[in-house]
Design an enzyme around this catalytic site. Structure first.
Site, mmCIF file in Angstrom:
data_model
loop_
_atom_site.group_PDB
_atom_site.id
_atom_site.type_symbol
_atom_site.label_atom_id
_atom_site.label_comp_id
_atom_site.label_asym_id
_atom_site.label_seq_id
_atom_site.Cartn_x
_atom_site.Cartn_y
_atom_site.Cartn_z
ATOM 1 N N HIS A 278 0.826 -1.211 0.000
ATOM 2 C CA HIS A 278 0.000 0.000 0.000
ATOM 3 C C HIS A 278 0.859 1.258 0.000
ATOM 4 O O HIS A 278 0.526 2.241 -0.673
ATOM 5 C CB HIS A 278 -0.942 -0.018 1.195
ATOM 6 N N HIS B 196 2.077 1.810 -3.527
ATOM 7 C CA HIS B 196 1.025 2.323 -4.411
ATOM 8 C C HIS B 196 0.676 3.773 -4.085
ATOM 9 O O HIS B 196 0.522 4.600 -4.996
ATOM 10 C CB HIS B 196 -0.227 1.457 -4.291
ATOM 11 N N GLU B 197 0.556 4.087 -2.814
ATOM 12 C CA GLU B 197 0.117 5.430 -2.412
ATOM 13 C C GLU B 197 1.163 6.499 -2.718
ATOM 14 O O GLU B 197 0.815 7.654 -2.982
ATOM 15 C CB GLU B 197 -0.210 5.450 -0.911
ATOM 16 N N THR B 198 2.439 6.137 -2.683
ATOM 17 C CA THR B 198 3.506 7.138 -2.824
ATOM 18 C C THR B 198 4.300 7.015 -4.116
ATOM 19 O O THR B 198 5.260 7.773 -4.310
ATOM 20 C CB THR B 198 4.493 7.029 -1.649
ATOM 21 N N ARG C 298 -2.059 -2.834 -6.484
ATOM 22 C CA ARG C 298 -1.799 -3.141 -5.073
ATOM 23 C C ARG C 298 -1.536 -4.633 -4.882
ATOM 24 O O ARG C 298 -0.612 -5.027 -4.161
ATOM 25 C CB ARG C 298 -2.991 -2.701 -4.217
#
EC number: 3.2.1.14
Length: 288
Positions: free
Chosen positions: A147, A150-152, A267
């Site tokens: 995660h 994926h988020e950063t 993800r």
């Protein structure tokens, strides 16, 4: 006097009282059942603050550093207490930098996110990947970093793209009211957002999340702590249901049930790759 207790009788009474208190303490600890934002203390009671979340904290958003009662709730901080693997031995320099090095040169996050800042933060949340089997622990670490990746964008971004133009203020939340001129857009490894997350995260970690949300983008250890705070309060408890449940907990409203299959697949692929690197089966229920 004939009815006065003898020393032997007093000793037996004291022993019986001690055993009763011990049994009561064990029963309350086994049935702590605290709310997600509360800690289960080493004595088995729910609450917040260092008396509950400090030394010996069994479960919840523990401060760590303890080493007190282990068992099913989380055990001590750092290298002591609990079961599971050593987080430090799994999140090696090679693994951490293997993610970060995939980000383009010039990314702000490449000089911000460090393995040491993650480990410093992880020591404050002793239940993270420490209260289950070794394989479960590795899967949780793999899920967390899937995660984060994926988020950063492989730890490229600290702040949400165009986040300052977004409105993440829930004006109906009176417990954690938005402050004038402050923006609660995504920041840090899991891009924590909204006033109702910044407020309690800051309270737990030790900074004013409502008045100083930018702190999450300025201090890498605090940044990872906010991610782990969110994880322990919203994701940790569903990890055993499969990786798909963690997607739903983090961004289910925007991605699950066919809303954004590309994001879900990304993800899942990161998660499967990290499980492979850790030598553990990713398990079932990968999608949402």
């Amino acid at each position: 006097m004939a009815n006065s207790p003898t020393p032997t009788m007093l000793a037996f009474l004291a022993l019986g009282l001690a055993l009763l208190l011990s049994a009561t303490g064990q029963a309350s600890a086994q049935n702590c059942g605290c709310q997600s934002n509360m800690c289960c203390s080493k004595w088995g009671y729910c609450g917040t603050g260092k008396d509950y979340c400090g030394d010996g904290c069994r479960s919840g958003p523990c401060y760590g550093g303890g080493g007190g009662g282990g068992g099913g709730g989380g055990g001590g901080g750092g290298g002591g207490g609990g079961s599971g693997v050593s987080v430090e031995s799994v999140v090696t320099e090679a693994f951490f930098n293997g993610i970060k090095n995939q980000a383009p040169n010039g990314c702000a996050g490449k000089n911000f996110y460090t393995r040491q800042s993650f480990l410093n933060a992880a020591h404050s949340y002793s239940g993270f990947a420490r209260d289950r089997t070794n394989d479960d622990s590795k899967r949780e670490i793999a899920a967390f970093f899937a995660h984060v990746t994926h988020e950063t964008g492989h730890m490229c971004y600290i702040n949400e793209i165009n986040g300052a133009s977004m409105d993440y203020c829930d004006k109906n939340n009176k417990q954690w009211p938005c402050q004038p001129g402050k923006k609660y857009y995504g920041r840090g490894p899991l891009q924590i957002s909204w006033n109702y997350n910044y407020g309690p995260a800051g309270q737990n970690i030790g900074f004013d999340g409502l008045r100083d949300p930018d702190r999450v983008a300025q201090d890498p250890t605090i940044s990872f702590k906010t991610a782990l705070w969110f994880w322990m309060n919203n994701v940790h408890q569903v990890m055993l249901q499969g990786f798909g449940a963690t997607i739903r907990a983090i961004n289910g409203a925007l991605e699950c049930n066919g809303k954004n299959p590309g994001a879900v697949n990304a993800r899942v692929n990161y998660y499967k790759d990290y499980c492979r690197q850790f030598g553990v089966d990713p398990g079932g229920n990968l999608y949402c």
